[in-house]
Design an enzyme around this catalytic site. Structure first.
Site, PDB file in Angstrom:
ATOM      1  N   LYS A  49       0.838  -1.210   0.000  1.00 12.86           N
ATOM      2  CA  LYS A  49       0.000   0.000   0.000  1.00 12.86           C
ATOM      3  C   LYS A  49       0.869   1.256   0.000  1.00 12.86           C
ATOM      4  O   LYS A  49       0.600   2.237  -0.706  1.00 12.86           O
ATOM      5  CB  LYS A  49      -0.927  -0.002   1.234  1.00 12.86           C
ATOM      6  CG  LYS A  49      -2.001  -1.069   1.171  1.00 12.86           C
ATOM      7  CD  LYS A  49      -2.700  -1.280   2.514  1.00 12.86           C
ATOM      8  CE  LYS A  49      -3.635  -2.485   2.448  1.00 12.86           C
ATOM      9  NZ  LYS A  49      -4.228  -2.826   3.748  1.00 12.86           N
ATOM     10  N   GLN A  93      -4.056  -1.445  10.039  1.00 13.48           N
ATOM     11  CA  GLN A  93      -3.957  -2.740   9.360  1.00 13.48           C
ATOM     12  C   GLN A  93      -4.491  -3.856  10.261  1.00 13.48           C
ATOM     13  O   GLN A  93      -4.097  -3.991  11.409  1.00 13.48           O
ATOM     14  CB  GLN A  93      -2.487  -3.014   8.970  1.00 13.48           C
ATOM     15  CG  GLN A  93      -2.287  -4.310   8.207  1.00 13.48           C
ATOM     16  CD  GLN A  93      -3.023  -4.351   6.862  1.00 13.48           C
ATOM     17  OE1 GLN A  93      -2.990  -3.389   6.087  1.00 13.48           O
ATOM     18  NE2 GLN A  93      -3.692  -5.455   6.582  1.00 13.48           N
ATOM     19  N   ASP A 116     -10.593   3.131   4.819  1.00 12.42           N
ATOM     20  CA  ASP A 116     -10.841   1.688   4.699  1.00 12.42           C
ATOM     21  C   ASP A 116     -12.344   1.390   4.776  1.00 12.42           C
ATOM     22  O   ASP A 116     -12.766   0.270   4.496  1.00 12.42           O
ATOM     23  CB  ASP A 116     -10.115   0.959   5.845  1.00 12.42           C
ATOM     24  CG  ASP A 116      -9.216  -0.158   5.344  1.00 12.42           C
ATOM     25  OD1 ASP A 116      -9.237  -0.427   4.127  1.00 12.42           O
ATOM     26  OD2 ASP A 116      -8.509  -0.764   6.163  1.00 12.42           O
TER      27      ASP A 116
END
Ligand code: NAD
Length: 291
Positions: A49, A93, A116
């Site tokens: 990412k 994450q 997200d």
């Protein structure tokens, strides 16, 4: 050829973002990644990412915390990023160590920076079809594939197999939305569904997000159906360099001849997730600039 090249579509999305961002004057968009611990898959995901962000011209900021971090320490870090106007998006994450509750951590992120799309409020905004909300990246990537490949969902029967929030349930909500890229009739199948093959056979589009290698077999697929395989499963393969290979939730060899279009694994839905994260980050940047 009936293969859908997700890698190329993701590259197109990335290239478009890069050219839009190159034209920006002033500060560039920025995304902060919080990684807790050294889980090898998380290290690799965050690295990928980070790399994509750099390629596009989005400034990445990597925060690495030890797996002994307390909830208070993690929240303090999130609060700092929430308050920093130079940071447009924040990603924690997953998975977090078991002493930390993921949903509580996701909800600590400011809704406007939740790129997200896992914040409870963004899930609600999706249900309410709020265009300013953030949709989680894998389901958003599936919709983007359909749009860019000219696969209309309008009036079609979409059968989603799997009801997780991260993929199945969210994609079902997206596909049933009122709007030109959606308007599907959606059925969600899961582990308690009776007659799953029979239901799947009535699908114009099958989205498989189960986490079981080769789960979707030809008896579940009507000839001409579109098959989107979200699964990423490791299966042992002694002849492979790493001792395993990655396969999807669809028995690709057997199903591909039946399908009008099909995504491969790897190289189908997978690459879209990071591309959509970048798209969400740019959206956050633009929304924050005008608010
Ligand atoms: P999950 O374990 O959270 O959910 C799996 C779903 O499948 C559940 O809703 C369950 O009801 C259903 N299921 C399980 N067994 C079933 C059965 N026998 N019959 C019918 N339904 C059954 O998994 P997830 O997070 O949704 O991930 C699914 C797959 O997608 C995994 O292989 C994962 O690695 C992959 N994935 C890929 C991406 C990506 O491409 N970037 C992102 C997320 C997940």
């Amino acid at each position: 050829m009936n293969l859908i090249d997700g890698k190329r579509i993701a590259q197109d999305v990335v290239a478009e973002l890069a050219s839009e961002i190159a034209r920006l004057e002033g500060p560039k968009p920025s995304i902060a990644f919080i990684r807790v611990g050294e889980d090898p898959a998380s290290v690799s995901y965050v690295r990928s990412k980070n790399r994509t962000a750099e390629t596009i011209g989005i400034t990445p900021l990597l925060i690495e915390l030890p797996d002994t971090v307390t909830q208070e320490e993690l929240f303090a870090q999130v609060d700092k990023l929430n308050a920093d106007p130079a940071v447009n998006g924040i990603l924690i994450q997953s998975p977090l160590p078991s002493h930390l509750d993921e949903q509580t951590a996701f909800n600590r992120i400011s809704v406007e920076k939740d790129v997200d799309g896992f914040h409870t409020s963004n899930a609600g905004r999706l249900v309410q079809e709020d265009p300013d909300g953030f949709v989680s990246c894998t389901p958003a990537g599936i919709l983007e594939i359909c749009h860019r490949e000219g696969i209309s969902l309008e009036g079609k029967h979409v059968v989603v197999i799997g009801r997780s929030l991260i993929v199945g349930k969210t994609f079902a909500l997206l596909a049933m939305q009122k709007g030109p890229q959606a308007n599907a009739t959606v059925t969600v199948c899961h582990s308690r569904t009776r007659n799953l093959p029979e239901i799947a056979r009535t699908a114009d589009v099958i989205v498989a997000a189960i986490g079981r290698p080769g789960f979707v077999t030809p008896d579940m697929v009507r000839e001409g159906a579109v098959v989107i395989d979200v699964g990423i499963n490791r299966v042992e393969n002694p002849s492979a360099k790493r001792g395993y290979r990655i396969v999807g939730d669809v028995d690709f060899q057997a199903v591909a001849p039946l399908a009008s279009r099909i995504t491969p694994v790897p190289g189908g839905v997978g690459p879209m997730t990071v591309a959509m994260l970048m798209k969400n980050t740019f959206k956050a940047y633009k929304l924050q600039a005008t608010s």
